[in-house]
Enzyme design. Structure first.
Site, PDB file in Angstrom:
ATOM      1  N   ASP A  24       0.874  -1.169   0.000  1.00 34.10           N
ATOM      2  CA  ASP A  24       0.000   0.000   0.000  1.00 34.10           C
ATOM      3  C   ASP A  24       0.902   1.207   0.000  1.00 34.10           C
ATOM      4  O   ASP A  24       1.996   1.166   0.594  1.00 34.10           O
ATOM      5  CB  ASP A  24      -0.874   0.044   1.253  1.00 34.10           C
ATOM      6  CG  ASP A  24      -0.101   0.524   2.459  1.00 34.10           C
ATOM      7  OD1 ASP A  24      -0.183   1.720   2.798  1.00 34.10           O
ATOM      8  OD2 ASP A  24       0.617  -0.302   3.082  1.00 34.10           O
ATOM      9  N   CYS A  58      -2.098   3.859 -22.343  1.00 27.50           N
ATOM     10  CA  CYS A  58      -2.694   3.714 -21.012  1.00 27.50           C
ATOM     11  C   CYS A  58      -4.207   3.812 -21.175  1.00 27.50           C
ATOM     12  O   CYS A  58      -4.715   4.651 -21.914  1.00 27.50           O
ATOM     13  CB  CYS A  58      -2.168   4.793 -20.074  1.00 27.50           C
ATOM     14  SG  CYS A  58      -3.042   4.836 -18.488  1.00 27.50           S
ATOM     15  N   CYS A  86      -5.880   9.399 -19.822  1.00 34.16           N
ATOM     16  CA  CYS A  86      -5.163   9.156 -21.080  1.00 34.16           C
ATOM     17  C   CYS A  86      -6.107   8.904 -22.240  1.00 34.16           C
ATOM     18  O   CYS A  86      -5.765   9.178 -23.387  1.00 34.16           O
ATOM     19  CB  CYS A  86      -4.173   8.002 -20.916  1.00 34.16           C
ATOM     20  SG  CYS A  86      -2.807   8.441 -19.812  1.00 34.16           S
ATOM     21  N   CYS A 129      -6.432   4.529 -18.833  1.00 34.79           N
ATOM     22  CA  CYS A 129      -7.108   5.286 -17.772  1.00 34.79           C
ATOM     23  C   CYS A 129      -7.938   6.407 -18.383  1.00 34.79           C
ATOM     24  O   CYS A 129      -7.708   6.829 -19.513  1.00 34.79           O
ATOM     25  CB  CYS A 129      -6.089   5.833 -16.774  1.00 34.79           C
ATOM     26  SG  CYS A 129      -5.378   7.416 -17.244  1.00 34.79           S
TER      27      CYS A 129
END
Lengths: 397, 397
Positions: A288, A326, A331, A328
């Site tokens: 994490d 990418c 992008c 996402c």
């Protein structure tokens, strides 16, 4: 509960699957950090779209604000924040040591004043278990003392011994919370929920934490004693607390051989992309880290060749996405030039977009690591990424 | 271009439809404000999900940062921000008067220093048209002088006369920009676009602005002269600049009778929900206002019975949504108690959720107003909403 699918002959890298009450986590896994009941700037729906399988909540922050009784009133942390995937919570210990004021450590627990309004409070292994039971976390961490860096051998030894005694008390208290745990519901809320599948696991998983600072003998002793108590998974704590990277790797290398193969291993608070790959190569399964969300707010984006500071003038006219190929939302829809403008103009959409990209990058990196482990090519992948990855110190400031 | 579908016998409320290059706007319409190329905290995709039909960009802000050449490089404001619905831009005049430093007004235009880095600049009616042509806005506003409140009759008269001369020059300059306008493309960008349908309108619409401060005779004269020049629509400027509400209504009432029925009317910078309904009853078709986005960042949510300050302790344990039966993402998925926690903890998700709710509220209010006008029941709707609507001054602070 933890299934080791395949491991890699050329390194200690492992590919696994961890079942929890709210769903399954593929390992190696990255856990986005949702300190105060929200992964900063991101909605639970967006986290699901990014295919995050688990998030982390910080017990200390939630204890201070809104308070555990408030979250209990809403039926636990999942319902409160409307995230029905797995949640891991820390014990609160690390933040008591790093954020709270006027703390006093005794064998019983830690007295402190919270950093928001100075209210005096007390946390013990038993209280940490009660709080995490009330939060309804899928994965619960024992209360430990995270020794500072640097730290004397004598202090680190005494501290690790107390952490072992606290781990025993945590395990006993967690067992006593089982009634509370069983009451924890996985029913859907009235609000539209996100729809993770139900799970056969009906209890919280409890992870022990190995301490011992930067001393190999103490790391070994701590790992052996914590494993002797017996937990569902093992974390390596006291890393990423300011020590040089080789000390961090050393702490993991000194602990890992004494951890059982059939349980997940979690390096707390790590790391940069190269650090995570190095840790995977050393047998670690879970991470994490606040870097993807924290650096996004400063305009820094992660890519496979290193970090980019999108505030730089060189991006003002750049019509490309943050990173080619990418998937996402940033992008797919926006240029570096536009995102640079948003960051320069202090528009919230700018940090939202970089946050989404950075989380996608971290999650994709773990996804690719899993595929490479399965294909037996992880070691090559790790070396390639690390040799192409440039960290610009200025971006991390 | 503007179709008046129905008007209301019991009031001057009108139901219309305005066609622009990037799509049709149903009126009465609310225009979310995207000052710096972003409706604060909201993505273009979310705006589309909220069914916003048009947004506003502030020419002054975009001129200062990132600069018009940057936006030109990206192919105009639509492509720069990846919003392919209609955009209205103001002339920049209002912000020159309210934000810029060291301004000097001459017949030719306004010299000023921008508020970000103090760079000297000059804006004239012709330059305002060139800039808005480069931005590629669907609706363009003439350069006007927005007189302050309070203001002497003599100053207001001279200012309104200059605004008339500037309106003539704006119209002539806009006609000369037609080549530029025609170059403005509505092709899809390489980035995934949002998908508004193509339109038959192939030019920018130009709106005139009525000034005249709080003086009925000047409002009448200004309206008549601006209408004589002839525009695609008419705005009422110089309202919501600090005057009492009755003066604001008076300025609209003194202007509106002199505006042609077959063109849209736009009250700039308005308003609260009751103010918008009162303006609709006085024949106004379009509004833009920062209240839904600005107040959200302070924790204030709009509901049909007035504003709620979600920071208040009374909401800490509240399991209900901000408003029952609201279809916004915040009300579908999150409780008042959770949103209150996010706002108190200064989590960005909190202001994101309230912003989405407030925009949905404003857009739904216009949608319902349109339905009520069509049904002939607008006047009753307006009276009911206003009598149930409580404005808590503290929420607006």
């Amino acid at each position: 509960m933890f299934e080791l699918i395949t491991s890699n002959l050329s390194s200690r890298a492992r590919r696994g699957r961890l079942a929890t009450t709210h769903g399954v986590i593929d390992t190696p896994a990255f856990i986005p950090v949702g300190t105060q009941g929200s992964v900063k700037a991101v909605s639970p729906r967006e986290l699901r779209e990014l295919k995050a399988q688990i998030i982390l909540g910080n017990t200390y922050h939630l204890f201070v604000r809104p308070g555990i009784n408030v979250i209990k009133h809403f039926g636990g942390l999942h319902r409160f924040m409307n995230w029905d995937g797995p949640i891991l919570t820390d014990s609160g210990g690390y933040q008591v040591f790093s954020l709270a004021k006027l703390r006093r450590i005794t064998e019983e627990g830690v007295h402190f004043q919270n950093h928001v309004d100075g209210t005096p409070a007390f946390i013990s292994p038993e209280i940490a278990m009660e709080i995490q039971a009330a939060l309804g976390s899928d994965i619960v961490m024992v209360l430990d003392e995270c020794a500072p860096y640097p730290c004397e051998h004598e202090y680190a030894a005494r501290s690790a011994e107390m952490t072992t005694r606290w781990a025993k008390r945590s395990k006993a208290a967690n067992a006593q919370c089982s009634t509370l745990n069983a009451q924890r519901s996985t029913e859907k809320t009235e609000l539209s929920a996100i729809g993770y599948p139900p799970s056969a696991i009906k209890r919280q998983l409890l992870f022990g934490i190995v301490q011992g600072a930067t001393f190999d003998d103490l790391r070994k002793q701590s790992a052996q004693k914590i494993v002797e108590i017996g937990f569902d998974g093992y974390a390596i704590g006291g890393v990423s607390v300011g020590e040089p990277e080789e000390e961090m790797m050393g702490a993991v290398e000194a602990s890992e051989p004494f951890l059982p193969n059939d349980k997940p291993r979690y390096a707390m608070g790590l790391g940069t992309p190269p650090q995570m790959l190095e840790m995977i190569a050393r047998g670690i399964d879970m991470f994490d880290c606040v870097l993807p969300t924290r650096l996004a707010r400063n305009g820094t984006a992660f890519t496979s060749t290193g970090t980019l500071n999108l505030k730089n003038a060189q991006f003002a006219l750049d019509k490309g996405p943050i990173e080619q190929d990418c998937a996402c939302p940033a992008c797919r829809e926006f240029t570096r030039g536009y995102i640079r403008h948003l960051i320069k103009a202090e528009e919230i959409l700018g940090l939202r977009l970089i946050t989404l990209h950075n989380l996608q990058f971290y999650l994709d990196l773990m996804k690719q690591a899993r595929a490479e482990i399965e294909a037996g090519t992880f070691d090559e992948f790790r070396k390639n990424l690390i040799s192409n990855y440039k960290t610009r110190e200025v971006d991390l400031a």
